[in-house]
Enzyme design. Structure first.
Site, PDB file in Angstrom:
ATOM      1  N   HIS A 165       2.063   4.308  -3.184  1.00 43.27           N
ATOM      2  CA  HIS A 165       2.035   5.773  -3.115  1.00 43.27           C
ATOM      3  C   HIS A 165       3.331   6.363  -3.670  1.00 43.27           C
ATOM      4  O   HIS A 165       3.314   7.316  -4.449  1.00 43.27           O
ATOM      5  CB  HIS A 165       1.855   6.232  -1.666  1.00 43.27           C
ATOM      6  CG  HIS A 165       0.489   6.001  -1.103  1.00 43.27           C
ATOM      7  ND1 HIS A 165      -0.665   6.368  -1.761  1.00 43.27           N
ATOM      8  CD2 HIS A 165       0.099   5.461   0.089  1.00 43.27           C
ATOM      9  CE1 HIS A 165      -1.716   6.054  -1.007  1.00 43.27           C
ATOM     10  NE2 HIS A 165      -1.280   5.498   0.112  1.00 43.27           N
ATOM     11  N   HIS A 193       0.845  -1.201   0.000  1.00 43.50           N
ATOM     12  CA  HIS A 193       0.000   0.000   0.000  1.00 43.50           C
ATOM     13  C   HIS A 193       0.878   1.248   0.000  1.00 43.50           C
ATOM     14  O   HIS A 193       0.672   2.172  -0.802  1.00 43.50           O
ATOM     15  CB  HIS A 193      -0.907  -0.026   1.233  1.00 43.50           C
ATOM     16  CG  HIS A 193      -1.749   1.192   1.411  1.00 43.50           C
ATOM     17  ND1 HIS A 193      -3.101   1.192   1.184  1.00 43.50           N
ATOM     18  CD2 HIS A 193      -1.440   2.471   1.795  1.00 43.50           C
ATOM     19  CE1 HIS A 193      -3.585   2.402   1.418  1.00 43.50           C
ATOM     20  NE2 HIS A 193      -2.589   3.195   1.793  1.00 43.50           N
ATOM     21  N   GLU A 194       1.872   1.265   0.884  1.00 42.52           N
ATOM     22  CA  GLU A 194       2.743   2.441   0.982  1.00 42.52           C
ATOM     23  C   GLU A 194       3.670   2.564  -0.231  1.00 42.52           C
ATOM     24  O   GLU A 194       3.887   3.664  -0.746  1.00 42.52           O
ATOM     25  CB  GLU A 194       3.571   2.378   2.271  1.00 42.52           C
ATOM     26  CG  GLU A 194       2.758   2.560   3.544  1.00 42.52           C
ATOM     27  CD  GLU A 194       2.074   3.919   3.609  1.00 42.52           C
ATOM     28  OE1 GLU A 194       2.582   4.880   2.991  1.00 42.52           O
ATOM     29  OE2 GLU A 194       1.021   4.020   4.265  1.00 42.52           O
TER      30      GLU A 194
END
Length: 219
Positions: free
Chosen positions: A26, A22-23
Protein backbone atom coordinates in the site's frame (compact mmCIF):
# COMPACT_ATOMS: atom_id res chain seq x y z
CA UNK A 1 2.42 -28.89 23.13
CA UNK A 2 4.44 -31.34 21.00
CA UNK A 3 2.44 -30.38 17.91
CA UNK A 4 2.14 -26.68 18.79
CA UNK A 5 5.82 -25.78 18.35
CA UNK A 6 6.15 -27.34 14.85
CA UNK A 7 2.87 -25.70 13.85
CA UNK A 8 4.08 -22.27 14.91
CA UNK A 9 7.42 -22.85 13.16
CA UNK A 10 5.67 -23.76 9.89
CA UNK A 11 3.24 -20.83 9.99
CA UNK A 12 5.45 -18.03 11.36
CA UNK A 13 7.16 -16.99 8.11
CA UNK A 14 4.07 -17.22 5.85
CA UNK A 15 1.96 -15.19 8.30
CA UNK A 16 4.63 -12.53 8.82
CA UNK A 17 5.24 -12.11 5.10
CA UNK A 18 1.55 -12.15 4.17
CA UNK A 19 0.59 -9.44 6.65
CA UNK A 20 3.61 -7.14 6.45
CA UNK A 21 4.14 -7.19 2.67
CA UNK A 22 0.44 -6.48 2.22
CA UNK A 23 0.86 -3.23 4.15
CA UNK A 24 4.19 -2.30 2.56
CA UNK A 25 2.59 -2.64 -0.88
CA UNK A 26 0.00 0.00 0.00
CA UNK A 27 2.75 2.44 0.96
CA UNK A 28 4.84 1.75 -2.12
CA UNK A 29 1.94 2.30 -4.52
CA UNK A 30 0.81 5.41 -2.60
CA UNK A 31 4.30 6.86 -3.03
CA UNK A 32 4.22 6.04 -6.75
CA UNK A 33 0.98 8.01 -7.11
CA UNK A 34 2.22 11.02 -5.17
CA UNK A 35 1.70 10.42 -1.42
CA UNK A 36 5.05 10.09 0.41
CA UNK A 37 3.49 9.74 3.88
CA UNK A 38 4.35 6.07 4.39
CA UNK A 39 7.83 6.60 2.98
CA UNK A 40 8.47 9.52 5.32
CA UNK A 41 7.48 7.34 8.29
CA UNK A 42 9.77 4.50 7.19
CA UNK A 43 6.92 2.10 6.40
CA UNK A 44 7.93 1.17 2.84
CA UNK A 45 10.24 -1.58 3.98
CA UNK A 46 10.51 -5.36 4.05
CA UNK A 47 11.49 -5.16 7.73
CA UNK A 48 8.56 -6.91 9.46
CA UNK A 49 9.24 -5.14 12.76
CA UNK A 50 8.10 -1.88 11.14
CA UNK A 51 4.68 -3.39 10.42
CA UNK A 52 4.04 -5.75 13.33
CA UNK A 53 0.96 -5.09 15.44
CA UNK A 54 1.40 -7.02 18.72
CA UNK A 55 -2.24 -8.08 18.73
CA UNK A 56 -3.07 -8.52 15.05
CA UNK A 57 0.26 -9.92 13.81
CA UNK A 58 1.27 -12.03 16.79
CA UNK A 59 -1.42 -12.63 19.41
CA UNK A 60 -4.47 -13.32 17.23
CA UNK A 61 -2.81 -15.64 14.64
CA UNK A 62 -0.83 -17.36 17.41
CA UNK A 63 -3.95 -17.95 19.48
CA UNK A 64 -5.84 -19.36 16.50
CA UNK A 65 -2.96 -21.71 15.68
CA UNK A 66 -2.61 -22.77 19.32
CA UNK A 67 -6.31 -23.54 19.69
CA UNK A 68 -6.39 -25.41 16.38
CA UNK A 69 -3.32 -27.43 17.37
CA UNK A 70 -4.51 -28.24 20.87
CA UNK A 71 -8.19 -28.90 20.19
CA UNK A 72 -8.22 -29.79 16.51
CA UNK A 73 -10.31 -28.14 13.86
CA UNK A 74 -9.50 -25.82 11.01
CA UNK A 75 -10.46 -22.33 12.08
CA UNK A 76 -9.95 -19.50 9.67
CA UNK A 77 -6.51 -18.04 10.29
CA UNK A 78 -6.27 -14.30 9.88
CA UNK A 79 -4.54 -11.28 11.32
CA UNK A 80 -3.49 -7.74 10.56
CA UNK A 81 -0.50 -5.41 10.69
CA UNK A 82 -0.24 -1.74 11.62
CA UNK A 83 -2.02 0.07 8.78
CA UNK A 84 0.32 1.97 6.52
CA UNK A 85 -0.54 5.69 6.67
CA UNK A 86 -1.96 6.93 3.37
CA UNK A 87 -3.10 10.51 2.86
CA UNK A 88 -5.42 10.10 -0.10
CA UNK A 89 -5.69 13.87 -0.58
CA UNK A 90 -1.99 13.92 -1.52
CA UNK A 91 -2.46 11.47 -4.39
CA UNK A 92 -2.29 13.10 -7.81
CA UNK A 93 -5.83 11.92 -8.64
CA UNK A 94 -7.24 10.96 -5.22
CA UNK A 95 -10.40 9.16 -6.29
CA UNK A 96 -8.98 7.13 -9.16
CA UNK A 97 -5.55 6.52 -7.61
CA UNK A 98 -7.24 5.21 -4.46
CA UNK A 99 -8.16 2.08 -6.42
CA UNK A 100 -4.54 1.18 -7.15
CA UNK A 101 -3.37 1.92 -3.62
CA UNK A 102 -6.13 -0.24 -2.15
CA UNK A 103 -5.70 -3.08 -4.66
CA UNK A 104 -1.94 -3.30 -4.05
CA UNK A 105 -2.29 -5.27 -0.80
CA UNK A 106 -4.58 -8.05 -2.09
CA UNK A 107 -2.54 -8.22 -5.31
CA UNK A 108 0.64 -8.90 -3.31
CA UNK A 109 -1.23 -11.62 -1.39
CA UNK A 110 -2.22 -13.09 -4.77
CA UNK A 111 1.43 -13.14 -5.89
CA UNK A 112 2.57 -14.66 -2.59
CA UNK A 113 -0.09 -17.38 -2.86
CA UNK A 114 1.39 -18.27 -6.26
CA UNK A 115 4.89 -18.29 -4.79
CA UNK A 116 3.94 -20.59 -1.92
CA UNK A 117 2.06 -22.86 -4.34
CA UNK A 118 5.25 -23.13 -6.39
CA UNK A 119 7.18 -24.10 -3.24
CA UNK A 120 4.60 -26.81 -2.50
CA UNK A 121 4.88 -28.07 -6.09
CA UNK A 122 8.68 -28.27 -5.79
CA UNK A 123 8.29 -30.23 -2.54
CA UNK A 124 5.86 -32.66 -4.17
CA UNK A 125 8.22 -33.20 -7.09
CA UNK A 126 11.07 -34.16 -4.71
CA UNK A 127 9.37 -36.39 -2.12
CA UNK A 128 12.61 -38.13 -1.12
CA UNK A 129 14.20 -34.90 0.11
CA UNK A 130 14.51 -34.39 3.85
CA UNK A 131 13.07 -30.91 3.32
CA UNK A 132 10.09 -32.02 1.24
CA UNK A 133 7.58 -32.28 4.08
CA UNK A 134 8.48 -28.97 5.82
CA UNK A 135 8.47 -27.21 2.44
CA UNK A 136 5.09 -28.71 1.57
CA UNK A 137 3.53 -27.75 4.90
CA UNK A 138 4.94 -24.22 4.72
CA UNK A 139 3.71 -23.91 1.13
CA UNK A 140 0.22 -24.98 2.18
CA UNK A 141 0.30 -22.51 5.08
CA UNK A 142 1.40 -19.71 2.76
CA UNK A 143 -1.36 -20.48 0.29
CA UNK A 144 -3.98 -20.50 3.04
CA UNK A 145 -3.07 -17.28 4.84
CA UNK A 146 -2.63 -15.33 1.60
CA UNK A 147 -5.91 -16.64 0.22
CA UNK A 148 -7.73 -15.59 3.40
CA UNK A 149 -6.18 -12.11 3.43
CA UNK A 150 -6.76 -11.55 -0.28
CA UNK A 151 -10.41 -12.60 -0.24
CA UNK A 152 -11.21 -10.94 3.10
CA UNK A 153 -9.67 -7.62 2.12
CA UNK A 154 -11.55 -7.55 -1.18
CA UNK A 155 -14.92 -7.50 0.58
CA UNK A 156 -16.64 -4.18 -0.24
CA UNK A 157 -16.73 -2.95 3.34
CA UNK A 158 -14.83 0.25 4.19
CA UNK A 159 -12.11 0.46 5.47
CA UNK A 160 -11.17 -2.89 3.91
CA UNK A 161 -9.38 -2.60 0.60
CA UNK A 162 -12.48 -3.75 -1.26
CA UNK A 163 -14.43 -0.90 0.33
CA UNK A 164 -11.88 1.65 -0.85
CA UNK A 165 -11.93 0.10 -4.33
CA UNK A 166 -15.72 0.45 -4.35
CA UNK A 167 -15.43 4.11 -3.29
CA UNK A 168 -13.00 4.70 -6.14
CA UNK A 169 -15.32 3.13 -8.71
CA UNK A 170 -18.65 4.59 -7.58
CA UNK A 171 -19.93 7.96 -8.89
CA UNK A 172 -18.95 10.85 -6.62
CA UNK A 173 -22.26 11.20 -4.78
CA UNK A 174 -22.63 7.46 -4.13
CA UNK A 175 -18.94 7.19 -3.26
CA UNK A 176 -19.27 9.91 -0.61
CA UNK A 177 -22.35 8.25 0.89
CA UNK A 178 -20.76 4.80 0.85
CA UNK A 179 -17.54 6.07 2.46
CA UNK A 180 -19.56 7.22 5.50
CA UNK A 181 -19.86 3.54 6.45
CA UNK A 182 -16.14 3.41 7.28
CA UNK A 183 -16.38 4.18 11.04
CA UNK A 184 -18.76 1.22 11.35
CA UNK A 185 -16.76 -1.13 9.11
CA UNK A 186 -14.97 -3.06 11.84
CA UNK A 187 -18.13 -3.60 13.98
CA UNK A 188 -19.92 -4.77 10.82
CA UNK A 189 -17.09 -7.21 10.14
CA UNK A 190 -17.23 -8.55 13.70
CA UNK A 191 -21.00 -8.95 13.45
CA UNK A 192 -20.63 -10.90 10.21
CA UNK A 193 -17.92 -13.05 11.82
CA UNK A 194 -19.86 -13.96 14.96
CA UNK A 195 -23.11 -14.63 13.08
CA UNK A 196 -21.32 -16.99 10.69
CA UNK A 197 -22.22 -14.92 7.64
CA UNK A 198 -18.60 -13.98 7.02
CA UNK A 199 -17.57 -17.62 6.77
CA UNK A 200 -20.46 -18.41 4.43
CA UNK A 201 -19.26 -15.65 2.12
CA UNK A 202 -15.53 -16.32 2.33
CA UNK A 203 -15.32 -20.12 2.20
CA UNK A 204 -16.82 -20.52 -1.32
CA UNK A 205 -14.58 -17.74 -2.68
CA UNK A 206 -11.54 -19.28 -1.02
CA UNK A 207 -12.47 -22.69 -2.39
CA UNK A 208 -12.65 -21.27 -5.92
CA UNK A 209 -9.19 -19.75 -5.54
CA UNK A 210 -7.79 -23.02 -4.19
CA UNK A 211 -9.22 -24.78 -7.25
CA UNK A 212 -7.49 -22.16 -9.41
CA UNK A 213 -4.15 -22.83 -7.68
CA UNK A 214 -4.61 -26.61 -7.89
CA UNK A 215 -5.40 -26.37 -11.60
CA UNK A 216 -2.54 -23.98 -12.33
CA UNK A 217 0.09 -26.04 -10.51
CA UNK A 218 -1.36 -29.50 -11.13
CA UNK A 219 -1.90 -30.52 -7.50
Amino acid sequence: MDSLIPTLAIWALPVLLAITLHEAAHGYVARYFGDPTADQEGRITLNPFKHIDPVGTLLVPGAILALSSLFGGGGMLFGWAKPVPVNFSRLRKPKSDMLWVAAAGPFVNFLMALGWALLAKIALSNPQSDYAMPMLEMGKAGMQINTVLMVLNLLPIPPLDGGRIAVSLLPHRLAWQFSRIEPYGFPILLLLLFTGILGQVLWPLMALFRIFLATLFGF
